[in-house]
Design a protein around this motif. Structure first.
Motif, PDB file in Angstrom:
ATOM      1  N   SER A  23       5.334   0.993  -0.179  1.00 43.03           N
ATOM      2  CA  SER A  23       4.113   0.174  -0.150  1.00 43.03           C
ATOM      3  C   SER A  23       3.796  -0.305   1.265  1.00 43.03           C
ATOM      4  O   SER A  23       2.639  -0.271   1.700  1.00 43.03           O
ATOM      5  CB  SER A  23       4.255  -1.038  -1.074  1.00 43.03           C
ATOM      6  OG  SER A  23       4.196  -0.651  -2.403  1.00 43.03           O
ATOM      7  N   LYS A  24       4.814  -0.739   1.993  1.00 42.81           N
ATOM      8  CA  LYS A  24       4.604  -1.209   3.378  1.00 42.81           C
ATOM      9  C   LYS A  24       4.125  -0.066   4.275  1.00 42.81           C
ATOM     10  O   LYS A  24       3.248  -0.251   5.107  1.00 42.81           O
ATOM     11  CB  LYS A  24       5.886  -1.828   3.941  1.00 42.81           C
ATOM     12  CG  LYS A  24       6.204  -3.173   3.348  1.00 42.81           C
ATOM     13  CD  LYS A  24       7.508  -3.730   3.883  1.00 42.81           C
ATOM     14  CE  LYS A  24       7.844  -5.033   3.183  1.00 42.81           C
ATOM     15  NZ  LYS A  24       9.144  -5.545   3.551  1.00 42.81           N
ATOM     16  N   ILE A  25       4.706   1.106   4.101  1.00 43.02           N
ATOM     17  CA  ILE A  25       4.276   2.262   4.900  1.00 43.02           C
ATOM     18  C   ILE A  25       2.819   2.576   4.601  1.00 43.02           C
ATOM     19  O   ILE A  25       2.008   2.787   5.510  1.00 43.02           O
ATOM     20  CB  ILE A  25       5.179   3.490   4.621  1.00 43.02           C
ATOM     21  CG1 ILE A  25       6.597   3.239   5.139  1.00 43.02           C
ATOM     22  CG2 ILE A  25       4.590   4.749   5.245  1.00 43.02           C
ATOM     23  CD1 ILE A  25       7.609   4.276   4.663  1.00 43.02           C
ATOM     24  N   HIS A  26       2.460   2.590   3.329  1.00 48.00           N
ATOM     25  CA  HIS A  26       1.072   2.871   2.928  1.00 48.00           C
ATOM     26  C   HIS A  26       0.123   1.796   3.454  1.00 48.00           C
ATOM     27  O   HIS A  26      -0.953   2.094   3.971  1.00 48.00           O
ATOM     28  CB  HIS A  26       0.976   2.982   1.403  1.00 48.00           C
ATOM     29  CG  HIS A  26      -0.412   3.250   0.930  1.00 48.00           C
ATOM     30  ND1 HIS A  26      -1.255   2.246   0.505  1.00 48.00           N
ATOM     31  CD2 HIS A  26      -1.099   4.400   0.842  1.00 48.00           C
ATOM     32  CE1 HIS A  26      -2.409   2.775   0.166  1.00 48.00           C
ATOM     33  NE2 HIS A  26      -2.342   4.086   0.358  1.00 48.00           N
ATOM     34  N   ASP A  27       0.527   0.530   3.332  1.00 51.98           N
ATOM     35  CA  ASP A  27      -0.315  -0.581   3.798  1.00 51.98           C
ATOM     36  C   ASP A  27      -0.543  -0.545   5.306  1.00 51.98           C
ATOM     37  O   ASP A  27      -1.521  -1.086   5.805  1.00 51.98           O
ATOM     38  CB  ASP A  27       0.295  -1.932   3.394  1.00 51.98           C
ATOM     39  CG  ASP A  27       0.242  -2.161   1.886  1.00 51.98           C
ATOM     40  OD1 ASP A  27      -0.497  -1.428   1.178  1.00 51.98           O
ATOM     41  OD2 ASP A  27       0.964  -3.064   1.407  1.00 51.98           O
ATOM     42  N   SER A  28       0.353   0.115   6.037  1.00 53.16           N
ATOM     43  CA  SER A  28       0.191   0.214   7.490  1.00 53.16           C
ATOM     44  C   SER A  28      -0.819   1.306   7.875  1.00 53.16           C
ATOM     45  O   SER A  28      -1.058   1.527   9.065  1.00 53.16           O
ATOM     46  CB  SER A  28       1.542   0.486   8.160  1.00 53.16           C
ATOM     47  OG  SER A  28       1.940   1.831   7.938  1.00 53.16           O
ATOM     48  N   GLY A  29      -1.379   1.981   6.868  1.00 52.64           N
ATOM     49  CA  GLY A  29      -2.402   2.992   7.149  1.00 52.64           C
ATOM     50  C   GLY A  29      -1.890   4.424   7.132  1.00 52.64           C
ATOM     51  O   GLY A  29      -2.646   5.360   7.397  1.00 52.64           O
ATOM     52  N   ARG A  30      -0.641   4.615   6.855  1.00 46.28           N
ATOM     53  CA  ARG A  30      -0.079   5.971   6.814  1.00 46.28           C
ATOM     54  C   ARG A  30      -0.228   6.562   5.412  1.00 46.28           C
ATOM     55  O   ARG A  30      -0.211   5.854   4.419  1.00 46.28           O
ATOM     56  CB  ARG A  30       1.395   5.952   7.191  1.00 46.28           C
ATOM     57  CG  ARG A  30       1.633   5.566   8.634  1.00 46.28           C
ATOM     58  CD  ARG A  30       3.124   5.674   8.958  1.00 46.28           C
ATOM     59  NE  ARG A  30       3.380   5.273  10.311  1.00 46.28           N
ATOM     60  CZ  ARG A  30       3.906   4.108  10.651  1.00 46.28           C
ATOM     61  NH1 ARG A  30       4.231   3.231   9.742  1.00 46.28           N
ATOM     62  NH2 ARG A  30       4.124   3.822  11.915  1.00 46.28           N
TER      63      ARG A  30
END
Length: 163
Positions: A23-30
């Motif tokens: 989720s954090k990786i996705h939320d960072s725009g990746r």
């Protein structure tokens, strides 16, 4: 970011941490592409899901749009008067039949999505000339499909006694 079954073999607390990290990786725009056999690994964190069978994309969409399709999985057991080899070959050529197994003279296979109702499928088997004497359906959760197939391949009994 490509993740190949990152939570495989992990206990629930560690699986939860993997979901948080994704989720954090996705939320960072990746963009995150994650392969998994368990819907619970992607539930709540995925924006799109693709289901692959025999190297072919068979369904794609959001969790919400696929929910009716995902939860309609049946394991079917066929009993025949004859050698099951013919019906096994025929089943392997059908759409939506990911695996076919024979044990103790019975043929076992999965139906899902549009084909989850076995009655028309069984009638097509009979029309194709296969001498079916009986069939039985077993309810299977999609997350159990992989474990069931793994059990069959390692010599475990079909459906491990489930009815």
């Amino acid at each position: 970011v490509l993740l190949d079954d990152p939570a495989r073999g992990l206990a629930h607390p560690a699986r939860s941490r993997i979901k948080d990290l994704v989720s954090k990786i996705h939320d960072s725009g990746r963009t995150v592409l994650m392969c998994t056999k368990l819907l619970s690994d992607v539930s709540g964190i995925s924006t799109r899901i693709g289901l692959i069978n025999r190297s072919e994309l068979i369904q794609e969409g959001t969790m919400e749009s696929l929910t009716p399709w995902l939860h309609r999985v049946r394991a079917i057991e066929l009993k025949l008067d004859d050698d099951p080899a013919g019906v096994c070959g025929w089943l392997k050529d059908q759409d939506d039949v990911p695996e076919v197994y024979v044990e103790d003279g019975s043929v076992y296979f999965f139906l899902s999505g549009r084909q989850a109702n076995p009655h028309p499928f069984v009638e097509r088997c009979r029309e194709a000339g296969f001498p079916l004497t009986a069939y039985r359906e077993h309810e299977v959760l999609l997350d159990e499909v992989h474990d069931t197939l793994k059990s069959w391949k390692s010599g475990g009994g079909p459906l491990d006694g489930r009815n």
